[in-house]
Design a protein around this motif. Structure first.
Motif, PDB file in Angstrom:
ATOM      1  N   MET A   1       0.861  -1.178   0.000  1.00 46.85           N
ATOM      2  CA  MET A   1       0.000   0.000   0.000  1.00 46.85           C
ATOM      3  C   MET A   1       0.895   1.226   0.000  1.00 46.85           C
ATOM      4  O   MET A   1       1.844   1.304   0.757  1.00 46.85           O
ATOM      5  CB  MET A   1      -0.897  -0.037   1.227  1.00 46.85           C
ATOM      6  N   ARG A   2       0.597   2.162  -0.869  1.00 46.54           N
ATOM      7  CA  ARG A   2       1.383   3.386  -0.983  1.00 46.54           C
ATOM      8  C   ARG A   2       0.484   4.499  -1.504  1.00 46.54           C
ATOM      9  O   ARG A   2      -0.330   4.277  -2.389  1.00 46.54           O
ATOM     10  CB  ARG A   2       2.539   3.167  -1.951  1.00 46.54           C
ATOM     11  N   LEU A   3       0.665   5.680  -0.936  1.00 43.13           N
ATOM     12  CA  LEU A   3       0.101   6.873  -1.567  1.00 43.13           C
ATOM     13  C   LEU A   3       1.274   7.550  -2.261  1.00 43.13           C
ATOM     14  O   LEU A   3       2.204   8.014  -1.614  1.00 43.13           O
ATOM     15  CB  LEU A   3      -0.545   7.811  -0.533  1.00 43.13           C
ATOM     16  N   TRP A   4       1.220   7.559  -3.575  1.00 38.53           N
ATOM     17  CA  TRP A   4       2.314   8.125  -4.362  1.00 38.53           C
ATOM     18  C   TRP A   4       2.460   9.602  -4.052  1.00 38.53           C
ATOM     19  O   TRP A   4       1.488  10.280  -3.704  1.00 38.53           O
ATOM     20  CB  TRP A   4       2.050   7.924  -5.853  1.00 38.53           C
ATOM     21  N   HIS A   5       3.660  10.110  -4.208  1.00 36.86           N
ATOM     22  CA  HIS A   5       3.912  11.541  -4.018  1.00 36.86           C
ATOM     23  C   HIS A   5       2.907  12.316  -4.854  1.00 36.86           C
ATOM     24  O   HIS A   5       2.709  12.027  -6.039  1.00 36.86           O
ATOM     25  CB  HIS A   5       5.352  11.874  -4.440  1.00 36.86           C
ATOM     26  N   VAL A   6       2.277  13.287  -4.245  1.00 35.73           N
ATOM     27  CA  VAL A   6       1.187  14.018  -4.891  1.00 35.73           C
ATOM     28  C   VAL A   6       1.608  14.630  -6.224  1.00 35.73           C
ATOM     29  O   VAL A   6       0.813  14.689  -7.159  1.00 35.73           O
ATOM     30  CB  VAL A   6       0.595  15.077  -3.924  1.00 35.73           C
TER      31      VAL A   6
ATOM     32  N   TYR B   1       2.154  11.367 -13.629  1.00 38.01           N
ATOM     33  CA  TYR B   1       3.145  10.525 -14.303  1.00 38.01           C
ATOM     34  C   TYR B   1       2.942   9.045 -14.022  1.00 38.01           C
ATOM     35  O   TYR B   1       3.726   8.217 -14.497  1.00 38.01           O
ATOM     36  CB  TYR B   1       4.560  10.938 -13.874  1.00 38.01           C
ATOM     37  N   LEU B   2       1.935   8.703 -13.238  1.00 42.94           N
ATOM     38  CA  LEU B   2       1.718   7.302 -12.895  1.00 42.94           C
ATOM     39  C   LEU B   2       1.161   6.527 -14.087  1.00 42.94           C
ATOM     40  O   LEU B   2       0.259   7.005 -14.768  1.00 42.94           O
ATOM     41  CB  LEU B   2       0.732   7.169 -11.730  1.00 42.94           C
ATOM     42  N   PRO B   3       1.660   5.316 -14.297  1.00 43.87           N
ATOM     43  CA  PRO B   3       1.034   4.444 -15.291  1.00 43.87           C
ATOM     44  C   PRO B   3      -0.395   4.131 -14.849  1.00 43.87           C
ATOM     45  O   PRO B   3      -0.745   4.269 -13.666  1.00 43.87           O
ATOM     46  CB  PRO B   3       1.889   3.188 -15.276  1.00 43.87           C
TER      47      PRO B   3
ATOM     48  N   SER C   1      -4.852   1.754  -9.012  1.00 46.81           N
ATOM     49  CA  SER C   1      -4.605   1.160  -7.697  1.00 46.81           C
ATOM     50  C   SER C   1      -4.675   2.220  -6.604  1.00 46.81           C
ATOM     51  O   SER C   1      -5.085   1.927  -5.482  1.00 46.81           O
ATOM     52  CB  SER C   1      -3.236   0.486  -7.657  1.00 46.81           C
ATOM     53  N   GLN C   2      -4.300   3.432  -6.942  1.00 48.80           N
ATOM     54  CA  GLN C   2      -4.363   4.504  -5.965  1.00 48.80           C
ATOM     55  C   GLN C   2      -5.805   4.742  -5.510  1.00 48.80           C
ATOM     56  O   GLN C   2      -6.084   4.915  -4.329  1.00 48.80           O
ATOM     57  CB  GLN C   2      -3.780   5.793  -6.575  1.00 48.80           C
ATOM     58  N   TRP C   3      -6.727   4.696  -6.465  1.00 47.04           N
ATOM     59  CA  TRP C   3      -8.137   4.875  -6.127  1.00 47.04           C
ATOM     60  C   TRP C   3      -8.616   3.711  -5.241  1.00 47.04           C
ATOM     61  O   TRP C   3      -9.330   3.915  -4.266  1.00 47.04           O
ATOM     62  CB  TRP C   3      -8.979   5.000  -7.399  1.00 47.04           C
ATOM     63  N   ARG C   4      -8.199   2.491  -5.570  1.00 50.91           N
ATOM     64  CA  ARG C   4      -8.587   1.334  -4.742  1.00 50.91           C
ATOM     65  C   ARG C   4      -8.023   1.460  -3.326  1.00 50.91           C
ATOM     66  O   ARG C   4      -8.707   1.165  -2.344  1.00 50.91           O
ATOM     67  CB  ARG C   4      -8.113   0.024  -5.383  1.00 50.91           C
ATOM     68  N   GLU C   5      -6.788   1.891  -3.219  1.00 51.37           N
ATOM     69  CA  GLU C   5      -6.178   2.043  -1.897  1.00 51.37           C
ATOM     70  C   GLU C   5      -6.869   3.137  -1.093  1.00 51.37           C
ATOM     71  O   GLU C   5      -7.101   2.985   0.105  1.00 51.37           O
ATOM     72  CB  GLU C   5      -4.677   2.301  -2.041  1.00 51.37           C
ATOM     73  N   LEU C   6      -7.225   4.226  -1.754  1.00 55.95           N
ATOM     74  CA  LEU C   6      -7.963   5.284  -1.057  1.00 55.95           C
ATOM     75  C   LEU C   6      -9.300   4.754  -0.548  1.00 55.95           C
ATOM     76  O   LEU C   6      -9.693   5.026   0.593  1.00 55.95           O
ATOM     77  CB  LEU C   6      -8.181   6.484  -1.981  1.00 55.95           C
ATOM     78  N   ASN C   7      -9.991   3.989  -1.370  1.00 55.02           N
ATOM     79  CA  ASN C   7     -11.272   3.430  -0.946  1.00 55.02           C
ATOM     80  C   ASN C   7     -11.109   2.466   0.218  1.00 55.02           C
ATOM     81  O   ASN C   7     -11.989   2.372   1.083  1.00 55.02           O
ATOM     82  CB  ASN C   7     -12.000   2.769  -2.117  1.00 55.02           C
ATOM     83  N   SER C   8      -9.999   1.757   0.265  1.00 50.19           N
ATOM     84  CA  SER C   8      -9.732   0.883   1.389  1.00 50.19           C
ATOM     85  C   SER C   8      -9.518   1.705   2.666  1.00 50.19           C
ATOM     86  O   SER C   8      -9.993   1.338   3.741  1.00 50.19           O
ATOM     87  CB  SER C   8      -8.513   0.016   1.095  1.00 50.19           C
ATOM     88  N   ILE C   9      -8.832   2.820   2.537  1.00 52.34           N
ATOM     89  CA  ILE C   9      -8.658   3.723   3.675  1.00 52.34           C
ATOM     90  C   ILE C   9     -10.016   4.273   4.109  1.00 52.34           C
ATOM     91  O   ILE C   9     -10.325   4.313   5.303  1.00 52.34           O
ATOM     92  CB  ILE C   9      -7.687   4.875   3.319  1.00 52.34           C
TER      93      ILE C   9
END
Length: 139
Positions: free
Chosen positions: A1-6, A11-13, A19-27
């Motif tokens: 789990m990581r929140l990429w540097h804002v 630049y994220l693939p 995955s960032q959206w999924r991780e946020l929803n998990s939070i």
């Protein structure tokens, strides 16, 4: 789990952005604890809200569909006013920028299929420009 540097969201693939959206929803659902994200709980929900908005903005810019905002809306339902500041400013610093950059660099080098060369080159130019103009630079 990581929140990429804002500053690296654009630049994220595709895989990392989705995955960032999924991780946020998990939070939002469970207030997950993980060594790579525990710092977010040191900040007000304002920071996570602004970060989330930036993720959503990037997803929309790329034409990705978000099916539900239910967990997000519930998580932030009592948030009264939002100051649009740079989120997680003491953690999303140049050192964390470097950490995220090297993580993404490895994904590109190892052949992540959705990491296009142009996006990777833009990431490199951005990071090198930021770090050469900073006091920290590469350590």
């Amino acid at each position: 789990m990581r929140l990429w540097h804002v500053d690296l969201l654009k630049y994220l693939p595709k895989g990392q952005l989705l995955s960032q959206w999924r991780e946020l929803n998990s939070i939002f659902a469970k207030e997950d604890k993980h060594i790579l994200i525990n710092y977010i709980y040191e900040y007000s929900k304002n920071d996570l809200y602004v970060y989330t908005e930036k993720v959503i903005e990037e997803m929309k810019k790329r034409g990705y569909q978000i099916r539900s905002y239910e967990k997000m809306n519930k998580y932030f339902e009592n948030l009264e006013s939002v100051k649009h500041v740079k989120p997680f400013k003491n953690h999303h610093d140049n050192e964390y920028l470097q950490i995220c950059y090297y993580n993404l660099k490895e994904k590109f080098i190892r052949g992540q299929k959705d990491f296009e060369e142009e996006m990777y080159n833009n990431l490199c130019w951005y990071v090198n420009d930021i770090l050469k103009n900073s006091i920290d630079g590469f350590k």
